[in-house]
Design a protein around this motif. Structure first.
Motif, PDB file in Angstrom:
ATOM      1  N   LEU A 172       5.236 -10.932  -2.202  1.00 45.23           N
ATOM      2  CA  LEU A 172       5.197 -10.165  -3.462  1.00 45.23           C
ATOM      3  C   LEU A 172       3.597 -10.022  -3.669  1.00 45.23           C
ATOM      4  O   LEU A 172       3.451  -8.791  -4.272  1.00 45.23           O
ATOM      5  CB  LEU A 172       5.630 -11.466  -4.516  1.00 45.23           C
ATOM      6  CG  LEU A 172       5.239 -10.830  -5.898  1.00 45.23           C
ATOM      7  CD1 LEU A 172       6.447  -9.886  -6.257  1.00 45.23           C
ATOM      8  CD2 LEU A 172       5.570 -11.865  -6.933  1.00 45.23           C
ATOM      9  N   VAL A 173       2.851 -10.679  -3.222  1.00 49.32           N
ATOM     10  CA  VAL A 173       1.327 -10.169  -3.361  1.00 49.32           C
ATOM     11  C   VAL A 173       0.415  -9.766  -2.219  1.00 49.32           C
ATOM     12  O   VAL A 173       0.315  -8.437  -2.240  1.00 49.32           O
ATOM     13  CB  VAL A 173       0.465 -11.592  -3.992  1.00 49.32           C
ATOM     14  CG1 VAL A 173      -0.978 -11.213  -4.587  1.00 49.32           C
ATOM     15  CG2 VAL A 173       1.064 -12.053  -5.167  1.00 49.32           C
ATOM     16  N   LYS A 174       0.356 -10.523  -1.219  1.00 50.97           N
ATOM     17  CA  LYS A 174      -0.317  -9.814  -0.257  1.00 50.97           C
ATOM     18  C   LYS A 174      -0.116  -8.570   0.620  1.00 50.97           C
ATOM     19  O   LYS A 174      -0.778  -7.916   0.739  1.00 50.97           O
ATOM     20  CB  LYS A 174      -0.692 -10.912   0.968  1.00 50.97           C
ATOM     21  CG  LYS A 174      -1.333 -10.879   1.927  1.00 50.97           C
ATOM     22  CD  LYS A 174      -1.387 -12.013   3.075  1.00 50.97           C
ATOM     23  CE  LYS A 174      -2.313 -11.884   4.343  1.00 50.97           C
ATOM     24  NZ  LYS A 174      -3.574 -11.552   3.979  1.00 50.97           N
ATOM     25  N   ASP A 175       1.170  -8.592   0.663  1.00 49.69           N
ATOM     26  CA  ASP A 175       1.780  -7.331   1.551  1.00 49.69           C
ATOM     27  C   ASP A 175       1.317  -6.059   0.892  1.00 49.69           C
ATOM     28  O   ASP A 175       1.141  -5.304   1.536  1.00 49.69           O
ATOM     29  CB  ASP A 175       3.332  -7.339   1.683  1.00 49.69           C
ATOM     30  CG  ASP A 175       3.650  -8.439   2.764  1.00 49.69           C
ATOM     31  OD1 ASP A 175       2.862  -9.085   3.336  1.00 49.69           O
ATOM     32  OD2 ASP A 175       4.759  -8.784   2.782  1.00 49.69           O
ATOM     33  N   ARG A 176       1.226  -6.036  -0.465  1.00 51.22           N
ATOM     34  CA  ARG A 176       0.915  -4.863  -1.288  1.00 51.22           C
ATOM     35  C   ARG A 176      -0.414  -4.732  -1.716  1.00 51.22           C
ATOM     36  O   ARG A 176      -1.136  -3.673  -1.816  1.00 51.22           O
ATOM     37  CB  ARG A 176       2.022  -4.609  -2.112  1.00 51.22           C
ATOM     38  CG  ARG A 176       1.678  -3.173  -3.053  1.00 51.22           C
ATOM     39  CD  ARG A 176       1.663  -2.080  -2.174  1.00 51.22           C
ATOM     40  NE  ARG A 176       1.763  -0.791  -3.159  1.00 51.22           N
ATOM     41  CZ  ARG A 176       0.533  -0.204  -3.307  1.00 51.22           C
ATOM     42  NH1 ARG A 176      -0.323  -0.819  -2.781  1.00 51.22           N
ATOM     43  NH2 ARG A 176       0.547   0.807  -4.237  1.00 51.22           N
ATOM     44  N   MET A 177      -0.756  -5.829  -2.280  1.00 48.78           N
ATOM     45  CA  MET A 177      -2.003  -5.849  -2.798  1.00 48.78           C
ATOM     46  C   MET A 177      -3.400  -6.076  -2.194  1.00 48.78           C
ATOM     47  O   MET A 177      -4.493  -5.623  -2.551  1.00 48.78           O
ATOM     48  CB  MET A 177      -1.940  -6.929  -4.003  1.00 48.78           C
ATOM     49  CG  MET A 177      -0.712  -7.216  -4.560  1.00 48.78           C
ATOM     50  SD  MET A 177      -0.386  -5.655  -5.701  1.00 48.78           S
ATOM     51  CE  MET A 177      -1.613  -5.800  -7.102  1.00 48.78           C
ATOM     52  N   GLU A 178      -3.310  -6.584  -1.051  1.00 47.48           N
ATOM     53  CA  GLU A 178      -4.601  -6.883  -0.264  1.00 47.48           C
ATOM     54  C   GLU A 178      -4.725  -6.110   1.111  1.00 47.48           C
ATOM     55  O   GLU A 178      -5.178  -6.283   1.982  1.00 47.48           O
ATOM     56  CB  GLU A 178      -4.401  -8.410   0.203  1.00 47.48           C
ATOM     57  CG  GLU A 178      -4.478  -9.310  -0.927  1.00 47.48           C
ATOM     58  CD  GLU A 178      -4.763 -10.759  -0.368  1.00 47.48           C
ATOM     59  OE1 GLU A 178      -5.909 -11.133  -0.016  1.00 47.48           O
ATOM     60  OE2 GLU A 178      -3.715 -11.545  -0.122  1.00 47.48           O
ATOM     61  N   ARG A 179      -4.108  -4.746   0.957  1.00 50.03           N
ATOM     62  CA  ARG A 179      -4.505  -4.004   2.034  1.00 50.03           C
ATOM     63  C   ARG A 179      -5.851  -3.598   2.085  1.00 50.03           C
ATOM     64  O   ARG A 179      -6.513  -3.628   1.202  1.00 50.03           O
ATOM     65  CB  ARG A 179      -3.368  -2.660   1.828  1.00 50.03           C
ATOM     66  CG  ARG A 179      -2.000  -3.028   2.119  1.00 50.03           C
ATOM     67  CD  ARG A 179      -1.034  -1.845   2.054  1.00 50.03           C
ATOM     68  NE  ARG A 179       0.161  -2.252   2.192  1.00 50.03           N
ATOM     69  CZ  ARG A 179       1.298  -1.299   2.553  1.00 50.03           C
ATOM     70  NH1 ARG A 179       0.986  -0.285   2.700  1.00 50.03           N
ATOM     71  NH2 ARG A 179       2.470  -1.931   2.544  1.00 50.03           N
ATOM     72  N   SER A 180      -6.392  -3.137   3.158  1.00 46.76           N
ATOM     73  CA  SER A 180      -7.755  -2.874   3.781  1.00 46.76           C
ATOM     74  C   SER A 180      -8.298  -1.824   2.536  1.00 46.76           C
ATOM     75  O   SER A 180      -7.624  -0.826   2.182  1.00 46.76           O
ATOM     76  CB  SER A 180      -7.689  -2.255   4.996  1.00 46.76           C
ATOM     77  OG  SER A 180      -9.082  -1.849   5.437  1.00 46.76           O
TER      78      SER A 180
END
Length: 506
Positions: free
Chosen positions: A444-452
């Protein structure tokens, strides 16, 4: 007819003419031995042209929205027609249209109160059609806005700005929050034996001005370019009795020792939310409410809707003190009194490994140490494990950082001892691992919100998380139907004024 050079023809013809042209093209392409790829590309383009022509014809048939020089509402308010038609842009899956139609307001330079053509066509408040809003989010929730623009241009044959996609995401995000806040409970006969409340936190990188304006509530929250989003879920599940050795085998991935695979009960109704701290006004001026309170207030309403009289209520989380405090602050008193708190076994495993690395340098010795302590903890021997760790530290003369690490582990276990009665939990068939919420932190969070390189505004991040929560639930189709219904039945107080309007094409 040549395949080459046909893409610019028939731009202003009718739907029927475009369809006839496409049929002629296909016949000619077949006789010339054209490739499927070439025909498919051209058919894709022509379908978009036919769609654009069809919508253009439909819009033209709505007339100019003229109800006369003025209309009077049921409340006796007089609304006056604009001096000339007002242009309203509309982005659709088949391209952009500019709709010129009369609007009504209380007077010149007053806010528009009535758009007859918009109401007749059930248009949304925004500048994009409902279907375009829906389609755009399929791209935006999975990849960066810039990449989404490229894909939309390729698939929908139209160019957009990043600002346009962000505005749509914000609008759909607000509607998603409203939908999530009003979720109905699954039918009682479908619920599992246990009701589980679970939560966790995940940092999201924010732009610098947002970092300065959003307070940090949890002293354990890491500083830097992030603020914590708190995730919460409530689900039901049937009991699943296991032994300590089953859990250890799973934790250490013992393929040889793992028992024959037994069908695990599946969770029922596991909606998710992720909430940041936000500013709210309770009558004494605005104040920030922490993310755990925001998320757990939402989850507590799910509990109130679903908890059955004799159903065990389990709270399954890691060791964050702020979350356990928020849990009881948000649950109603009856639910708070009966909740069974369980510390995530993965959290326990991580602390056991921390101790193992203090006492042993080699991996195989660390693993043997961790395995033995976990087996004992799962068997109900927590007190013995804690005293044993301290005794080993004393016998080995540990000082400084090494001794501090052991005290940290022991202190965490002592603080959570009431949540670590794993021998009881396993006998009762309770879950002891937060797999659902841990997975949500990632997908929910990491895969979309924490991209480089990504940095979010707080409103933008919150909207995206709301939309992603909807997209990862089985309620997506219902959400889009509901958001349209809600907006169309609540937004136009003067809808009744156009019931007798019969359009004449402009």
């Amino acid at each position: 007819m040549s395949i080459a050079g046909t893409s610019e023809s028939h731009k202003s013809t009718s739907v029927v003419e475009l369809a006839e042209h496409l049929e002629d093209f296909v016949r000619e392409a077949a006789s010339q031995g054209a490739s499927l790829h070439a025909v498919e590309q051209y058919a894709h383009e022509m379908v978009h042209r036919m769609g654009h022509a069809a919508l253009g014809m439909f819009i033209a048939a709505q007339g100019d929205g003229d109800l006369g020089e003025s209309v009077v509402t049921d409340e006796g308010v007089t609304l006056r027609r604009s001096a000339r038609p007002v242009r309203r842009p509309l982005q659709t899956v088949f391209g952009r249209f500019d709709i010129d139609a009369y609007v009504y307001a209380r007077g010149p330079k007053k806010r528009i109160a009535l758009r007859p053509v918009d109401i007749r066509m059930a248009l949304p408040h925004g500048h994009a059609s409902y279907l375009f809003e829906e389609f755009s989010q399929y791209f935006c929730v999975e990849q960066a806005f810039d990449r989404s623009i490229e894909v939309i241009e390729r698939v929908l044959r139209q160019s957009l700005s990043k600002d346009t996609l962000e505005r749509i995401n914000r609008r759909v995000g607000e509607q998603a929050e409203e939908y999530l806040d009003e979720l109905s409970a699954p039918p009682a006969e479908h619920e599992g034996e246990l009701l589980v409340f679970t939560g966790d936190g995940k940092g999201v990188p924010l732009v610098t001005p947002e970092l300065a304006s959003v307070p940090i509530f949890d002293p354990d929250e890491r500083r830097g370019n992030r603020r914590l989003a708190t995730l919460a879920s409530v689900y039901s599940v049937d009991r699943f009795v296991r032994r300590p050795e089953d859990i250890v085998a799973a934790l250490f991935r013992d393929a040889d020792e793992r028992p024959a695979r037994v069908s695990r009960p599946k969770p029922v109704g596991k909606p998710l939310t992720a909430r940041f701290a936000r500013e709210r006004d309770f009558g004494n001026g605005p104040e920030y409410v922490s993310g755990p309170i925001e998320a757990f207030t939402w989850a507590s309403r799910r509990v109130a809707d679903r908890l059955q009289p004799d159903q065990p209520l389990i709270a399954l989380m890691d060791g964050a003190a702020s979350q356990w405090e928020a849990l009881h602050a948000c649950l109603d008193p009856d639910a708070s009194a009966r909740v069974e708190e369980i510390l995530d076994i993965i959290h326990v495993s991580q602390y056991v490994w921390r101790a193992a690395k203090v006492f042993h340098a080699h991996r195989e010795h660390q693993e043997a140490f961790a395995r033995e302590r976990l087996e004992r903890i799962l068997a109900g021997e927590l007190a013995g494990v804690i005293s044993g760790l301290r005794r080993m530290a004393t016998l080995r003369g540990l000082r400084g950082k090494a001794r501090s690490e052991i005290e940290t582990v022991c202190g965490d276990f002592e603080n959570n001892a009431s949540r670590m009665r794993y021998d009881e939990y396993l006998r009762r068939g309770y879950p002891i691992a937060t797999g659902i919420i841990e997975g949500a932190c990632r997908h929910l969070v990491k895969d979309r919100m924490e991209r480089s390189g990504m940095r979010w505004s707080l409103p933008g991040a919150q909207a995206m998380l709301h939309v992603r929560a909807i997209h990862q639930s089985p309620d997506l189709s219902d959400f889009h139907e509901q958001r349209i219904h809600t907006e169309q039945t609540t937004r136009d107080p003067y809808r009744a004024l156009i019931t007798t309007y019969e359009p004449c094409p402009a």
